[in-house]
Enzyme design. Structure first.
Site: not given
Length: 516
Positions: A138, A279
């Site tokens: 922060k 494939h």
């Protein structure tokens, strides 16, 4: 960011820690530390200030409370550009902390360990660490936060080059990484607790949280016009079980997809086995006394489709296998290891990608996802072990021992073939594979037409039931002698009669293996 003068260092993973700390000390940075991290640095001869010397309060509750104190969080959270913040630090005798180096308790590793107790896992829920990371992230306008040991050299280099500061752009990237890290950590805890409260790992959770980090950026996806990336699951062993690329060009998106398919299939076999994938479909599977024999059998099934394929093994690649592969163009080889003779022969093929991956074993909590418009489809993988002893023979003739081995091989392969799937096999290898056809009879026809090994006497597996007898008749006319299929069609009796007419042995498994 002002010049860094104090760093808080508290880490579970110690890799690179001593080198970082020594570099900080050389830059005049005071190191505050806790517990095991402080002892590790002290043992290495690095000067450390214990956190309790700053807070005036000892670690309590077995270390659960160490850094949760205003003297620590005030030093991290004070905005260096607000005069009232700095005045309050002076009023309370708090010195700023300019660098926070924290990584968290190994919750995910502990939760994944077989036999870990509930209380043991709960103890690995870090409290102070996430608080420090969030506070520093922060306040990254004035504080640098480091959660990843891989960033230590870059941070140390930035401090050395700039006289003790970390550039804003780097601080921002580090803050983002810290927030991503705590987000993933909290998600892992919530997922574990949710599974625990449900009492079973077989149910799919009501909320599914993904914590993925980009691992590879290939040149493109399935096609050159598609941007792509490859992500790994946080906390897991890594892509393909923790792949290591031993040699070859960079991996493509399609390489990884096919390598995963080949590795999953070859992991089903206990004896030496070789799987060739093209494939995302197997085009040859062979098993034998050794990998060389298994490879020759796999290649024999469809040598044309094997060009430019992925080859996966369930044993360390040896010289005999590598020599047998010499004439075939292969994109990727996947194996758990490689003997020196194999590596020497593979090295002659500079473009061949050689991957070292552990043998595939399915995880109990694994979930498969498919993206659809507006959401995802989720399911448990189709990876449960088969029990051939539970298969039911529904014909007059029962399969011979050789036919049974062939049926088991064909059935194992069928679950990895795109539906509709028909797999022809003998007891050593696949004979022909019909994949991805819209009608099952066309898959039968394709498997027969593609066969390069004798179909006569072979066995056949169908991933789902035969809706009509036409496919079964085609197989019988081609010389298939035994068939395994799930059963469950309204025409089962007609199919059984057709098998009996042709003296086929047919087994029902009671389970289908659609793969879309």
């Amino acid at each position: 960011m002002l010049r860094a003068r104090r760093a808080l260092v508290s880490v579970s993973h110690k890799e690179g820690l001593v080198e970082l700390a020594r570099g900080l000390v050389d830059l005049g940075v005071e190191i505050l530390s806790t517990g095991g991290t402080a002892r590790h640095l002290q043992d290495a001869g690095v000067p450390v200030t214990p956190v309790e010397a700053v807070t005036g309060f000892p670690e309590i509750l077995d270390g659960r409370v160490k850094t949760l104190h205003p003297a620590i969080h005030g030093g991290v959270l004070a905005d260096r550009e607000r005069s009232n913040h700095l005045a309050q630090l002076r009023e309370h005798g708090i010195a700023p902390i300019d660098l926070v180096v924290v990584n968290l308790y190994p919750f995910q590793e502990t939760a994944a360990r077989e036999g870990a107790r509930f209380t043991e896992i709960v103890e690995m829920i870090d409290i102070g660490g996430p608080c420090l990371l969030r506070a520093a992230a922060k306040n990254h306008g004035g504080v640098a936060v480091v959660v990843d040991p891989g960033d230590y050299p870059q941070v140390l280099g930035a401090l050395e080059e700039s006289g003790g500061t970390v550039p804003l752009e780097l601080r921002q990237r580090l803050a983002l990484k810290a927030f991503r890290h705590t987000q993933g950590y909290d998600s892992a805890i919530a997922d574990w607790l949710e599974r625990t409260l449900q009492g079973t790992k077989e149910e799919l959770p009501p909320r599914l949280r993904l914590d993925l980090s980009r691992e590879i950026t290939p040149r493109y996806g399935e096609n050159p016009h598609q941007p792509a990336a490859v992500y790994r699951t946080a906390g897991g062993p890594g892509l393909l079980g923790g792949l290591e690329q031993v040699q070859g060009k960079e991996l493509s998106w399609n390489n990884l997809l096919d390598a995963d398919a080949a590795r999953r299939l070859v992991g089903l076999f206990a004896e030496p086995a070789v799987v060739i994938v093209k494939h995302n479909n197997p085009c040859g599977v062979g098993r034998g006394e050794g990998l060389g024999e298994a490879y020759r059998r796999a290649l024999e099934c469809d040598p044309v489709s094997a060009f430019g394929s992925i080859v996966a093994l369930n044993r360390d690649a040896d010289g005999e296998l590598a020599e047998a592969m010499r004439e075939l163009f292969v994109e990727v080889v996947v194996a758990p290891g490689y003997e020196p003779d194999a590596l020497r022969l593979y090295a002659a093929k500079k473009n061949l990608r050689v991957l070292r991956c552990p043998t595939f074993t399915p995880g109990p909590a694994e979930i498969e996802l498919r993206a659809v418009d507006g959401g995802y489809l989720a399911q448990r993988p189709d990876s449960e072990p088969e029990d051939p002893a539970a298969w039911r023979c529904v014909t007059r003739r029962t399969p011979t021992a050789s036919e049974r081995r062939a049926l088991e091989l064909a059935w194992s392969v069928s679950r990895h073939v795109k539906s509709n799937a028909i797999v022809l096999a003998n007891e050593h290898q696949t004979v022909g594979i019909g994949a991805g056809q819209m009608s099952r009879v066309d898959s039968c026809r394709l498997a027969i037409e593609k066969a390069r090994v004798a179909v006569a006497g072979a066995a056949a597996a169908s991933d789902a039931f035969f809706p009509f007898r036409d496919g079964l008749d085609l197989l019988g006319q081609a010389g298939v002698r035994a068939v395994v299929q799930p059963g469950g069609s309204v025409r089962d009796e007609e199919l059984i009669a057709a098998a009996d007419e042709q003296d086929l042995a047919m087994l029902f498994t009671g389970r289908r293996h659609f793969k879309h």
